[in-house]
Each structure stands twice: as structure tokens, then as C-alpha cells.
Design a protein around this motif. Structure first.
Motif: not given
Ligand SMILES: *Cc1c(COP(=O)(O)O)cnc(C)c1O
Length: 434
Positions: A97, A120, A122-123, A125-130
Motif C-alpha cells: 500500500s 492483494t 482486495t487491497q 480494489k479498496h485502495l483504488s476506490r479510496k
């Protein structure tokens, strides 16, 4: 290494795994690297304190940013990987991250392999949304898919040397050319291979990330991660004002202009690690340094045991597929090119039976530890359909490349005969429902 070593001599991998980043401690002569269990460091005087905080001199300030035990690990890992430097983190997830956060800004786009470690996916997807970053997953084996996914906003290509669960081997050199043509870095997670089996920087990768938790540490004792930089990427090429322009997060410092090839690493440490704070503990760094000393010995044995077990499984009628990269005609040439010492020790195989067969099999094994990890000296086993991928129905499992009877093994460094004996107990248990 100490100064008496001839500077014109190139040391081999085994020697560097033991000596790189290590010097006898000058005030006591301690040969092992001490655990510098301190949060902070006394400055010599106000001028040197100011120089450290201005990044005009490199010195210890606070262990969230740097620590001598952690620095030894960073130096050793970077040396083994052929990088110019490394930054260690509290976990592989923290390293990934931070590596991405340092480069991405809202509106950017990144392209990632679809065959990544589940955490990774999941990470990302989450990071790109945030971060309001667009994310495209591509089949890592399809070079034209990587190229087609590029947009004017693409900032990073991201993949793993050895993917999961199919054991995809990345054509690092070819994907690195695509990244180079686009003027963006290729970031590779080399956790499953380690620098002993593959050094992605030698094939054109720009940034390498690790979960040090796995084979690098090697004993399943600690969580850690690291980012290694090749120092080759030109951050002033116009695509990365975030590294090249004056940084509002560090009193308008121009990281690329000031530090050249070290610009990205300095920003990763002085800004991202400073602000996100996922620092590695010195105690964990000490354990990882012990692990690295035996990395080449362990990897040879992991690889040999894994191949012996995979071949034995491949001869059984109750196994429908063994997904070991070295046994897949699709990846043989890539294994020979990128992983001549072996394609790692994590692979899946598919039982003829479904979910019940998988669960029975797990009940039958005793020497294999049933848990969610890889890269331990101990052999590990898991049935994804009843654990890590439990929420998925059969169609969703199939999309993830996992069958109801898929078993994942991480082969340790025990005697191969004992591992095969244990797996036989698993086969004998199928259908007994107890
Ligand atoms: C375990 C793992 C990670 C995550 O690392 P942690 O140390 O568990 O945070 C990332 N990538 C791969 C390939 C892994 O195996």
C-alpha cells in the motif's frame, strides 16, 4: 562487510545472504546484529538534528522512519535483489500500500494481474476506490491484454513473479518492455520466488515488493514487508510530477531533483512511512536477518521437496490436476528463463471429489499444518473452498481458478518421504466422513 574485503571482488549469493548489511557493532564488537530496541536517538547538536530533519544528512531520528537493525535488513535485501535500496514495513500489505500510495493520485489508472494473492486483490480494489484511481485487471499471461489496458492516465503495472492458484509465471522482461514504452514503472511482488530464485530487477522490473513474512523470514514467526527499488526509473519523464515536482508534504522538497535515483525511496520513507506509519519492529528485523542467512539453503530444499511431492501427486488417479508451474507445458519455457533454480514451493492440486473430499483430506493429514500461510520451514495445507474462499459459490470459485476439491500446499523443508506419507493419510481419509 568490513573494509578489509577486496573491493574488486564480487561476492556470491550465499556469502551476501550472511554478510550484506552486517558489520560488527563498533562500540562492543558484537558480531550478530544487535536489536536496537529504541524509539529515538540522541542528536549530537542542534545543527545535525536540523540536517537530519531537512534530509541533508542521513541520520537516525525516530524508529518509525529508520532504525539500525531494520536498516541492516533493508541493505541485505536490496543487495540480494540487485536494487539500490529498500524500505521495510510492518507487513507485506503495508509495503504494497505504501509503494502504491507514494505514486498514485486521484484520476490515475493502474493495471494489475488478475492472478494475485487474494489479499492483494482486495487491497487494490479498496485502495483504488479510496484514492479514486481506476483499476483494470488483466490475464497476466496475455501480453496484448497488458498493452490494450493502458490509458494516458496509467501509472503502474503490477504483477507477481509466480501467481496463484494456477502458478502463472510472469514474462517479466516482456511486461517490463510494455511499461518502459508507456513511461511507467513495473512493480512486481516477488514473495513466492525470493531473490534467490528470481531477481525481477535484472529483467527490467522497476520496483519489487515482498511479504518478508513468507520464505525470506522462513520460519513463520513474524509479519513484515519490504519495497526494493531498482533506481533505474526516470521519475522526471513527465508522468510523475508527484515525485519530480516540489512536494507540499515535505516543505517543497523536489525528491527526484535532490536525490536522483533515490528520489522514490526517499519519498517512500520520508513521507509515506512517516505519515502512514507501518514501520517494521527491530525485533522482527532481527528475526528476518537470521532467516535470510539460510535463504539459499532453504529455498533449494523447498524447491526439491515441492517437485518430489508434485510428481508423486501427478501419478495418482484420484488427482485430476497438479498445478505446479514446472509441470505445466504453458510455463516451462518461462520457468527455464526466469526461475532456473526452481519455481518455488507453493502449488495447488485438484482432488477428483468435491468439497467433502477436500475437507476429509485435510482431516487425514497430521504433519502438514492446516493454516492460512505460505513459506514456512514447516509444510502447510489449506482447502480454499472451505476457508479462504468459503463465501464463494462454485461458479465464483471457478472464476477465481479454484475448484471445490482444490488443495493448496506450501512445501516445507522436512523429509519429502514423510510429506508423501502424510498426504497418503489424507487420501485414505476421503469418503470416510469423519
Ligand atoms: C502474504 C502475502 C502478501 C501479504 O503479506 P503480509 O506480510 O501477510 O501482509 C502479499 N503478497 C503475497 C504473494 C503473499 O504471499
Amino acid at each position: 562487510m568490513n573494509d578489509e574485503f577486496k573491493p574488486d571482488h564480487t561476492f556470491g549469493f550465499h556469502t551476501r545472504a550472511i554478510h550484506a548489511g552486517a558489520r560488527p557493532e563498533p562500540s562492543t564488537g558484537a558480531r550478530a546484529i544487535p536489536i536496537y530496541q529504541t524509539s529515538s536517538y540522541v542528536f549530537e547538536d542542534p545543527e545535525s538534528a536540523a540536517a537530519y530533519f531537512n534530509l541533508q544528512e542521513y541520520g537516525n531520528t525516530y524508529s518509525r522512519i529508520m532504525n539500525p537493525t531494520v536498516a541492516s535488513l533493508e541493505e541485505r535485501l536490496s543487495n540480494l535483489d540487485g536494487g539500490i535500496g529498500a524500505v521495510a514495513f510492518a507487513s507485506g500489505m503495508a509495503a504494497q500500500s505504501a509503494a502504491l500510495f507514494t505514486l498514485l493520485t486521484p484520476g490515475d489508472h493502474m493495471v494489475a494481474s488478475s492472478a494475485l494473492y487474494g489479499g492483494t486483490v482486495t487491497q487494490l480494489k479498496h485502495l483504488s476506490r479510496k484514492l479514486a484511481v481506476d483499476l483494470t485487471f488483466v490475464d497476466p499471461d496475455d501480453l496484448s491484454a497488458w498493452r490494450k489496458a493502458l490509458t494516458d492516465q496509467t501509472k503502474i503495472l503490477y504483477a507477481e513473479t509466480i501467481g496463484n492458484p494456477a502458478g502463472n509465471i510472469l514474462d517479466i522482461e516482456a511486461v517490463a518492455v510494455i511499461a518502459k514504452d508507456a513511461g511507467i514503472p513495473l512493480m512486481v511482488d516477488n514473495t513466492f520466488a525470493t531473490p534467490y530464485l528470481c531477481r525481477p530487477i535484472e529483467w527490467g522490473a522497476d520496483i519489487v515488493v515482498y511479504s518478508v513474512t513468507k520464505f525470506l523470514g522462513g520460519h513463520g514467526t513474524s509479519i513484515g514487508g519490504a519495497v526494493v527499488d531498482s533506481g533505474e526509473f526516470d521519475w522526471s519523464n513527465g508522468n510523475f510530477p508527484i515525485v519530480a515536482d516540489p512536494s507540499p508534504a515535505y516543505h517543497e522538497l523536489e525528491f527526484h531533483e535532490t536525490f536522483g535515483g533515490y528520489g522514490y525511496l526517499m519519498k517512500l520513507r520520508a513521507e509515506t512511512l512517516r505519515d502512514l506509519g507501518g514501520a517494521m519492529s527491530p525485533f522482527n528485523a532481527f528475526l528476518f536477518l537470521q532467516g535470510l542467512e539460510t535463504l539459499p539453503l532453504r529455498m533449494d530444499r523447498h524447491v526439491g521437496n515441492a517437485l518430489a511431492v508434485a510428481k508423486w501427486l501427478g501419478e495418482r488417479d484420484d488427482v485430476s490436476a497438479v498445478r505446479h508451474p514446472a509441470m505445466n507445458p504453458k510455463y516451462c519455457a518461462l520457468v527455464a528463463k526466469y526461475l532456473p533454480k526452481g519455481a518455488g514451493a507453493v502449488f495447488c492440486f485438484d482432488l477428483e471429489g468435491g468439497r467433502e473430499a477436500g475437507q476429509d483430506f485435510i482431516r487425514g493429514t497430521r504433519l502438514f499444518s492446516h493454516l492460512a500461510n505460505v513459506g514456512d520451514a514447516k509444510s502447510l495445507i489449506i482447502h480454499p473452498a472451505s476457508t479462504t474462499h468459503r463465501q464463494l459459490n462454485d461458479e465464483e470459485l471457478a472464476a477465481a481458478g479454484i475448484g471445490p476439491g482444490t488443495i493448496r500446499l506450501s512445501i516445507g523443508i522436512e523429509d519429502a518421504d514423510d510429506l508423501i506419507w502424510d498426504l497418503e493419510q489424507g487420501f485414505a481419509r476421503i469418503g470416510t466422513q469423519q
